[in-house]
Scaffold this active site. Structure first.
Site, PDB file in Angstrom:
ATOM      1  N   ILE A  42      -0.073 -15.396  10.828  1.00  0.00           N
ATOM      2  CA  ILE A  42      -1.214 -16.187  10.382  1.00  0.00           C
ATOM      3  C   ILE A  42      -0.750 -17.598  10.029  1.00  0.00           C
ATOM      4  O   ILE A  42      -1.434 -18.575  10.313  1.00  0.00           O
ATOM      5  CB  ILE A  42      -1.893 -15.527   9.160  1.00  0.00           C
ATOM      6  CG1 ILE A  42      -2.395 -14.141   9.539  1.00  0.00           C
ATOM      7  CG2 ILE A  42      -3.044 -16.365   8.650  1.00  0.00           C
ATOM      8  CD1 ILE A  42      -3.021 -13.375   8.397  1.00  0.00           C
ATOM      9  N   ASN A  73       2.563  -8.826   2.466  1.00  0.00           N
ATOM     10  CA  ASN A  73       2.933  -7.784   1.514  1.00  0.00           C
ATOM     11  C   ASN A  73       2.211  -7.969   0.190  1.00  0.00           C
ATOM     12  O   ASN A  73       1.834  -9.072  -0.198  1.00  0.00           O
ATOM     13  CB  ASN A  73       4.442  -7.769   1.295  1.00  0.00           C
ATOM     14  CG  ASN A  73       4.923  -8.993   0.556  1.00  0.00           C
ATOM     15  OD1 ASN A  73       5.046  -8.983  -0.655  1.00  0.00           O
ATOM     16  ND2 ASN A  73       5.146 -10.073   1.282  1.00  0.00           N
ATOM     17  N   CYS A  97       9.316  16.872  -2.872  1.00  0.00           N
ATOM     18  CA  CYS A  97       9.370  18.250  -2.385  1.00  0.00           C
ATOM     19  C   CYS A  97       8.773  18.375  -0.997  1.00  0.00           C
ATOM     20  O   CYS A  97       9.158  19.227  -0.219  1.00  0.00           O
ATOM     21  CB  CYS A  97       8.729  19.217  -3.383  1.00  0.00           C
ATOM     22  SG  CYS A  97       6.950  19.160  -3.379  1.00  0.00           S
TER      23      CYS A  97
END
Lengths: 362, 680
Positions: free
Chosen positions: B18, B140, B196
């Site tokens: 951009i 970001n 997990c």
């Protein structure tokens, strides 16, 4: 860590050619990586096999040119106007970049660039910069012909022909000349607005609709109106259920500007006499007459804005419309997604843009 | 107006996709005073859209090259005289017009700052105050939050934009115009996966890719316990694979490579078979939809004896090929000097990429996860690559400049009003810029709305009353004050979740922590390891109000603490559970996914999704899958939520009020949205 395979010492010339080919492909997949991840390798192949012809390079069409060249669609340029025609448009091909990078050993042409080069035409002035923009596309051919002498022969090979600032009667003529399967597009920006006319070639034009991430089987477009028919539709009849009272103002303005050009053979605002009261009054009269014939109205404000700006191009307006047209042409070439039909209209002040089907409402 | 354009001071943050388009538009529009901040250098994959860069620029700083090229695009001043060529091609690009003095115009100056906008010493509130407006071209969340806070503090208009593939949006943020700030709506900082899930219950390709990146670390990182797969050999429960792992890590070069091959084979066998069998025996998958199957030993043997590893980057490797590829990678690594071996995965490293592709496919096949990935597509997932094209960037940058025109026009009107009528000044100041009346939130979409719109513009949103950034709303925080230390609170919540940079913490007016310029960190260091309830000044207890002050962002907010002893597994992170905002509802409501009004507002101040526990039932800890150099990308925001928002606009029948609400509305589906769109 892992070194690239070095070629065997007994390499034949054909093998070298093959490696060159491989290297080029590797470079291509590196450069085009981010877009291949968007539209897929197959679409990229179609893109790289397609060519677009640009009839005149202006602020708006240079944006399309930039977008499509970067994506890998090779350009051919037809623009015999004198190179000075570029001066008044916000086209980034206008001002050659000073090649004063540090590694200038290889820039043999650098010294020549320092001097003002007199180019024969806009096409010649723009060519070196187009070639620099995406070297993977190789050289950029020029069609050294006047727009009015183009024949169907000249248009073979192109997937899309994009015209900017050419008279309406030329658009009508050329849209009839384009071979089967070739799309004709116009793009023009004027003040805070811009418009495109699209002729998808025929009612047999097919595309694959997208449903989320799914690509459906090809279907033909719903409504097809050829460009010659489109401009025959009286403005007061160019309405639909979202535009009941009249066509979108941007369409009316675009048609008005084209009409002004038809009557005077020059573009409104060319020669920089927008401030000239007499010229402005004359222009106003022409446009008001046209609106009356077409049985539509325009607010006084819009009319004044139109006459003040004329065909003056504003960089961000060109960028927005050029980006949208770029997206549409990629849709058409890749066959993915429903393309805009048969105009794209941009109102930069309101930050809105839409596609509008020009078709006579009975 | 043109004079205003020529004389205004613009800050452009970012010179990427951009940013290049912005700089081109700024230059062609005649802007003469522009400063650019960017920390990146040019990569070959930028060339398909970042029009200011050429292949000879690869490796150079983006901001420097972009400024140089853009400077040359500024149109020369045309004089009434007819000789036309008034731009002497001077040696210095900053000086390519010599008429500036006569017109009282500033010389053309596109100034590059090669650095990180989060650097508080350089880019602070006084720095931002010198500009008429700021345009963002960032990729970001972290930097966007930073610029958002700086612009709010300086009360300088900020024009924000973001694109993903064909989709984009542009909005305007301005404190005194009373419009929403960037942090008024939920921002996903980073995509997180529960440990997990990665270690035992993967269900998507991305899970096995994260696992493979951790395996890479386990084998190559100098600190073996940095890997999430590390198991303490001294631990109570014997590890099935750590012995083989340390054997491989310590293996010396042997003559015929047989010992080494055996070491490799053992690691693969233990990971893909012994460990799986152990978990099966423990009954781990009794309730699971799919039960994993151990890797067939014959595949392992065949793969180990094959010599030629697979080379295709676009075909999917067979399991044998994957074994061969892994063994080849490990052999290469063994012969690579340590200083040349990357400790952590990098998507641009060929060996690391082959390693991750092969390992993730082996693991996917064990867990029956489809589809298997080619190296090309694995790279997309592992590197979190967001597709990008020139067209969408051009559209959004163009829209940003159009909004900049609106803002400058308003500023010009105010200036003229002020200079013409002194007595009216007060009234004008009250009126202010009022950008809520002249700017828009614009969406760029791929498929037209029913009434044909491709660009939809709606009025800017009002601020979220519960936004702690622009509305100074009190932040409710729930945690266990007897378990958390100040260090953890600072690191995980105050800096991590809430994005403070140099926070000062106060309890009842007394300092308990101070940092940043001139702070005496030594004095408060002793507080860091203390449990919250044991801190001085009465400690942090149930009902305590903690005050946070950050000068670097001109931000001061209060946090009200709720103490909570007992946590259900699905409420919050497992090890140190906490919730910013109101506690999630006990039971998730599938019919009405949208939390109650209050909860939406609170969660809106929330930068990550874990508060929306109803939105994800198995998040128990955070694992970042984001590759360092692409970590700047706000993945889920781009890839998931906003995409979902866009879709709802596409389907929006009349295109009126393209609902931004979709953005804040958590939906079950969002979590499953792949971070990128791979070729279809």
């Amino acid at each position: 860590m892992a070194t690239t395979n070095t070629t065997d010492a007994t390499t034949t010339t054909t093998a070298t050619a093959a490696t060159d080919q491989q290297q080029k492909q590797q470079k291509e997949s590196d450069v085009y990586d981010r877009q291949i991840r968007l539209w897929g390798a197959e679409a990229q192949k179609k893109i790289q096999n397609s060519k677009v012809l640009y009839l005149h390079v202006t602020g708006s069409s240079s944006e399309v040119l930039k977008n499509l060249c970067l994506a890998g669609i090779a350009a051919t340029i037809c623009d015999p106007r004198p190179a000075s025609a570029l001066d008044s448009s916000p086209c980034f091909f206008t001002h050659p970049t000073n090649n004063n990078s540090n590694n200038s050993d290889e820039d043999q042409e650098n010294p020549t660039k320092k001097q003002k080069i007199k180019y024969d035409s806009v096409a010649h002035a723009v060519r070196p910069l187009v070639e620099e923009l995406n070297p993977l596309l190789g050289s950029c051919p020029i069609l050294t012909k006047d727009i009015s002498t183009l024949t169907g022969e000249d248009l073979i090979d192109f997937a899309v022909v994009i015209a900017s600032q050419i008279p309406l009667e030329e658009s009508v003529r050329i849209s009839k000349l384009v071979p089967n399967g070739c799309i004709f597009y116009t793009i023009d920006c004027f003040g805070m607005r811009g418009a495109s006319i699209i002729d998808l070639g025929g009612k047999e034009f097919k595309y694959r609709p997208e449903q989320g991430k799914k690509l459906l089987d090809p279907i033909p477009i719903k409504d097809y109106v050829s460009l010659p028919d489109m401009v025959e539709v009286p403005l007061h009849k160019a309405i639909n259920r979202f535009h009941k009272k009249g066509p979108p103002p941007t369409w009316v303005m675009y048609r008005s500007l084209l009409e002004y050009q038809r009557q005077t053979t020059r573009w409104l605002g060319d020669g920089g006499n927008n401030d000239d009261n007499a010229a402005a009054a004359a222009a106003k009269k022409i446009i008001q007459e046209f609106l009356k014939n077409e049985q539509v109205t325009m607010t006084e404000n819009d009319l004044n804005d139109l006459i003040t700006a004329g065909m003056a191009q504003v960089a961000p307006v060109c960028a927005v419309l050029g980006g949208m047209v770029g997206n549409e042409i990629i849709k058409i070439i890749s066959g993915k997604g429903e393309p805009a039909n048969n105009t794209i209209l941009l109102d930069g002040g309101a930050c809105k843009a839409w596609t509008f089907l020009v078709k006579a409402k009975e | 107006m043109f004079h205003k354009i020529q004389t205004s001071n613009i800050l452009c943050v970012g010179a990427g996709g951009i940013g290049c388009e912005l700089l081109k538009d700024l230059a062609l529009s005649g802007f003469r005073r522009v400063q650019v901040i960017d920390l990146d250098t040019i990569d070959i994959s930028n060339l398909n859209r970042q029009l200011l860069f050429r292949s000879q620029h690869v490796g150079m700083p983006k901001c420097t090259v972009a400024c140089e090229v853009a400077t040359n695009m500024v149109p020369p001043l045309t004089l009434p005289s007819d000789d036309g060529n008034d731009d002497d091609d001077d040696e210095k690009p900053t000086n390519n017009d010599n008429n500036n003095t006569s017109n009282n115009l500033p010389s053309i100056l596109y100034q590059a700052h090669h650095g990180n906008v989060c650097d508080t010493s350089k880019f602070n509130v006084p720095f931002v105050k010198q500009f008429d407006l700021v345009v963002n071209a960032l990729d970001n969340v972290e930097a966007r939050r930073r610029v958002n806070r700086l612009c709010l503090a300086a009360d300088v208009p900020l024009i924000e934009a973001g694109t993903t593939g064909y989709l984009g949006q542009v909005t305007v943020i301005h404190k005194s115009s009373g419009v929403a700030c960037y942090e008024c709506t939920t921002q996903e900082t980073q995509k997180v996966y529960p440990i997990c899930t990665i270690r035992s219950t993967p269900s998507m390709p991305v899970h096995t890719i994260v696992w493979s990146k951790e395996l890479y670390k386990l084998l190559f990182h100098s600190k073996v316990d940095d890997s999430m797969l590390f198991e303490d050999p001294e631990g109570e429960e014997p590890s099935t694979y750590m012995a083989a792992v340390s054997n491989l890590r310590n293996s010396e070069e042997d003559k015929d490579g047989l010992l080494f091959s055996k070491a490799v084979r053992d690691v693969l066998h233990d990971l893909c078979s012994t460990e799986i069998q152990k978990q099966l025996d423990m009954g781990r998958y009794k309730a699971a939809k799919k039960t994993p199957t151990c890797l067939d030993v014959s595949i392992l043997e065949k793969g180990m004896t094959a010599i030629t590893p697979p080379s295709s980057t676009t075909d999917i490797w067979s399991l044998e090929e994957s074994v061969t590829a892994l063994a080849t990678c490990l052999r290469e690594a063994q012969t690579t000097p340590n200083e040349n071996l990357l400790e952590e995965f990098d998507k641009d490293d060929d060996m690391a990429m082959r390693f991750v592709t092969a390992a993730s496919n082996l693991r996917s096949s064990v867990f029956g996860i489809e589809p298997l990935q080619s190296l090309y597509s694995a790279k997309g997932i592992a590197g979190n690559i967001i597709p990008a094209i020139a067209t969408t960037n051009a559209i959004c940058a163009g829209l940003q400049i159009l909004q900049a025109f609106s803002i400058l026009k308003r500023q010009l009107m105010l200036e003229q009003d002020r200079s013409s009528g002194g007595e009216k000044e007060n009234g004008d100041d009250v009126a202010g810029l009022q950008l809520d009346k002249s700017c828009f939130y614009v969406n760029c979409i791929r498929n037209r709305t029913r009434n044909g719109l491709y660009l939809t513009a709606v009025p800017l949103e009002k601020p979220n009353p519960n936004c702690f950034v622009c509305k100074n709303a009190v932040i409710p925080l729930t945690l266990n004050v007897n378990e958390w230390t100040l260090q953890e609170l600072l690191h995980r919540v105050i800096k991590g979740r809430l994005g403070f940079e140099e926070p000062t913490l106060m309890l009842q007016g007394d300092f308990i922590w101070e940092e940043g310029d001139g702070a005496d960190e030594e004095e408060f260091k002793m507080n860091l390891p203390k449990k919250l309830s044991q801190l001085p000044c009465g400690g942090i207890q149930h009902g305590t109000v903690l005050e946070i002050d950050d000068n670097s962002q001109s931000l001061n907010v209060c946090v009200t603490i709720t103490h909570k002893d007992e946590w259900d597994g699905d409420e919050a992170p497992e090890d140190f559970p906490f919730v910013v905002g109101a506690l999630p509802p006990k039971k998730k409501d599938d019919v009405e996914n949208k939390p109650a009004a209050g909860a939406v507002a609170v969660s809106s101040t929330e930068p990550t999704k874990s508060v929306n526990a109803d939105n994800n039932d198995d998040d128990d800890d955070v694992v970042l899958i984001i590759d360092e150099d692409e970590a700047k990308i706000d993945t889920v925001e781009n890839g998931g939520k906003k995409m979902a928002a866009k879709r709802s606009i596409d389907e929006n029948a009349d295109g009126e009020k393209p609902t931004k609400k979709a953005k804040t509305k958590p939906s079950k589906e969002d979590n499953n949205v792949e971070v990128i769109e791979i070729e279809d």
